[in-house]
Design an enzyme around this catalytic site. Structure first.
Site, short mmCIF file in Angstrom:
data_model
loop_
_atom_site.label_atom_id
_atom_site.label_comp_id
_atom_site.label_asym_id
_atom_site.label_seq_id
_atom_site.Cartn_x
_atom_site.Cartn_y
_atom_site.Cartn_z
N GLN A 1 42.54 36.83 43.44
CA GLN A 1 42.21 36.93 44.87
C GLN A 1 43.07 37.99 45.56
O GLN A 1 44.31 37.93 45.51
CB GLN A 1 42.41 35.59 45.56
CG GLN A 1 41.49 34.48 45.06
CD GLN A 1 42.11 33.65 43.96
OE1 GLN A 1 42.96 34.13 43.19
NE2 GLN A 1 41.70 32.39 43.86
N ASP B 1 37.29 38.34 46.16
CA ASP B 1 37.56 37.93 47.55
C ASP B 1 37.80 39.12 48.47
O ASP B 1 38.74 39.14 49.26
CB ASP B 1 38.77 36.98 47.61
CG ASP B 1 38.46 35.62 47.01
OD1 ASP B 1 37.36 35.44 46.47
OD2 ASP B 1 39.34 34.74 47.07
N ASP C 1 33.05 36.35 44.20
CA ASP C 1 33.09 35.73 45.54
C ASP C 1 33.50 36.74 46.61
O ASP C 1 34.32 36.44 47.47
CB ASP C 1 34.07 34.55 45.56
CG ASP C 1 33.79 33.53 44.46
OD1 ASP C 1 32.63 33.40 44.04
OD2 ASP C 1 34.74 32.86 44.02
#
Length: 557
Positions: A351, A374, A395
């Site tokens: 992330q 992310d 994501d």
């Protein structure tokens, strides 16, 4: 990281301190229950409003009906079988603010006494989340004061209370990896706040007038909450906008400031008017946190390939996801145009956020947002993205805001070894939250490094990060790098029956829905009225705030 066996309070007197805190907290809770019950009795004996419901009726749509009724029982007596809902909400929020303040003190003490960078960072996230949540609850009470309610008031309060729950969940996520001894002291209080945020939403939703639950108003090119001046700014020529900027940032010294951080620090607080910072062409290696008091701030660059703000914070090297953002916007009314937001940490660092937005009524226009996992954290509240270029892998558009993307390029990159690409991971925690990701009239394509290997790399439209995840792709071009199944599970059967994933009137080789997942929560939308729930007009109340900014937007389908 601190040793997991290291006690939070290491001195001999710590146990006494801890026990004293627990005793005082218990006494205070008893006192607050008595005080707020008395207030409720006073309210109800003087109000014969027809908006009365039993606790079971109020909790009918709650995430956990038993928990909801148990919490509401704190505010009822045997002589009261019915409650005025708005009065109840006001009293309930007052009590929640009191409990929040008590928990904030405990979290602050935990941060001070904790060891290790990760522990301190997690608790710092919590402090920030609770601070802004208090503001949102206070604003909600003020918005509903006096009885002069309109659709804008209801939309505001629904958005703000939805953000409070998301903030608490973000806090819990940030401390998930802190030492056990530190976490166990504050976690029960945080979970209690989560339960109360859910109940506040249930009460509020029971008050809502009969209307679409995602009521949003946007017309023309931008959401309606943009002022006439903001609209003029966004429609101005780049040259005009730069000339009229309040301050100029230039690395070569030709502006008032050499760094963006200096310009942000010098900006007025709680401004009711737009404050424009023109950032000249160049690469600015900075981590920028635009605080909650820096309202109505606008960053303008020389183009999304010319003015670059870059950083590399990431989870592997010790940051929380929340704190890893190269640029974080927390002040309401934030706008950015012609800027490149970048996080260069790479796929191996997991992330690593390029841009996080936790500001209400945000507009991102003609920007580029680049990272891997992310990339774009659309954390909370109402957001609108137009004519922007967003890249990533896992994501890479995630969060729990009410957000609309229009005319954007959403580009999947070549991920790390063994990884799958997920365009979205929407984080709706409760069925009463008015949040969703809406992607309208965008182009969903593969990057130049992914295109040659797309046959060996799985790419999906999204997966459900939270139980009530809600994402809609409509009127967009979907290329053939998207797997025929379209969507991917998070973990087994989790959320597959409670999520809402929809596709409407898309085109391109990847838009074929004949082989899509057969989850209960997925649907191919046939009715335009259903699709309209995810337009600028209805999802983000764009008609109330986007018009004045001047940004181009489409109100309906």
């Amino acid at each position: 990281m601190s040793n997991s066996n290291q006690p939070l309070l290491s001195k001999p007197k710590s146990l006494k301190h801890k026990n004293l805190c627990l005793v005082l907290s218990f006494v205070a809770i008893l006192g607050s229950v008595a005080f707020f019950t008395a207030q409720l009795i006073s309210v109800n004996t003087n109000n014969n409003d027809d908006s009365l419901l039993t606790t079971s009726q109020i909790c009918h749509g709650a995430h956990d009906q038993d928990s909801c009724q148990a919490l509401l029982s704190e505010f009822t007596t045997l002589s009261l079988s019915k409650l005025n809902r708005l009065d109840l909400l006001h009293v309930f929020l007052k009590n929640s603010v009191w409990r929040l303040e008590s928990t904030m003190t405990m979290v602050s003490e935990a941060r001070i006494r904790s060891n290790g960078v990760r522990d301190k960072a997690g608790f710092a996230d919590c402090e920030e989340m609770m601070d802004v949540s208090k503001d949102r609850m206070m604003s909600s009470m003020e918005e509903l004061r006096g009885g002069n309610y309109n659709l804008e008031s209801y939309s505001n309060v629904h958005t703000w209370l939805s953000s409070v729950l998301t903030n608490y969940m973000t806090c819990l996520e940030s401390i998930s990896d802190v030492s056990v001894n530190s976490k166990q002291i504050v976690k029960p209080q945080l979970e209690d706040l989560v339960s109360r945020a859910r109940v506040a939403l249930a009460i509020f939703v029971s008050v809502l007038p009969a209307r679409d639950d995602l009521k949003m108003i946007i017309s023309n090119r931008f959401p309606s909450w943009l002022t006439a001046l903001d609209r003029k700014l966004l429609e101005s020529s780049p040259k005009t906008l730069k000339v009229t900027a309040n301050v100029v940032v230039a690395k070569d010294g030709t502006g008032k400031f050499k760094t963006v951080n200096e310009a942000v620090a010098a900006a007025p607080e709680n401004s009711n008017t737009r404050y424009v910072i023109y950032v000249k062409k160049g690469v600015y290696k900075e981590t920028i946190d635009i605080g909650k008091k820096k309202k109505n701030l606008m960053l303008v660059g020389d183009g999304k390939d010319a003015t670059i703000i870059t950083g590399s914070l990431n989870v592997i090297d010790g940051s929380t996801t929340f704190r890893s953002a190269t640029v974080a916007a927390n002040g309401d009314g934030f706008m950015a145009q012609d800027i490149w937001f970048q996080n260069t940490a790479g796929p191996a660092k997991h992330q690593a956020v390029a841009l996080r937005v936790s500001a209400d009524q945000t507009v991102i226009n003609r920007c580029r947002i680049d990272a891997y996992q992310d990339t774009l954290y659309t954390h909370t509240l109402r957001q609108f993205y137009r004519d922007s270029y967003i890249t990533g892998t896992v994501d890479f558009i995630f969060g729990n805001s009410a957000v609309v993307f229009q005319n954007c390029d959403i580009v999947a990159r070549n991920p790390g070894a063994g990884q799958k690409n997920m365009l979205t991971a929407q984080g709706r925690e409760d069925q009463n939250q008015n949040t969703a990701i809406s992607i309208q009239k965008c182009k969903i394509t593969a990057s130049s490094d992914l295109a040659p290997v797309k046959g060996s790399v799985k790419t999906f439209l999204g997966r459900p990060w939270k139980l009530y995840s809600r994402t809609v792709i409509m009127q967009s071009f979907i290329d053939n790098h998207i797997d025929p199944a379209g969507w991917f599970p998070w973990d087994g059967e989790f959320a597959l029956s409670t999520l809402y994933y929809g596709e409407y009137a898309n085109t391109g080789p990847g838009a074929d829905t004949s082989k899509r997942v057969n989850w209960k929560g997925f649907k191919v939308i046939k009715d335009s009225k259903e699709a309209e729930q995810f337009t600028v007009a209805k999802l983000i109340q764009g008609g109330l705030w986007l018009k004045p900014t001047g940004v181009t937007f489409q109100e309906w389908l």
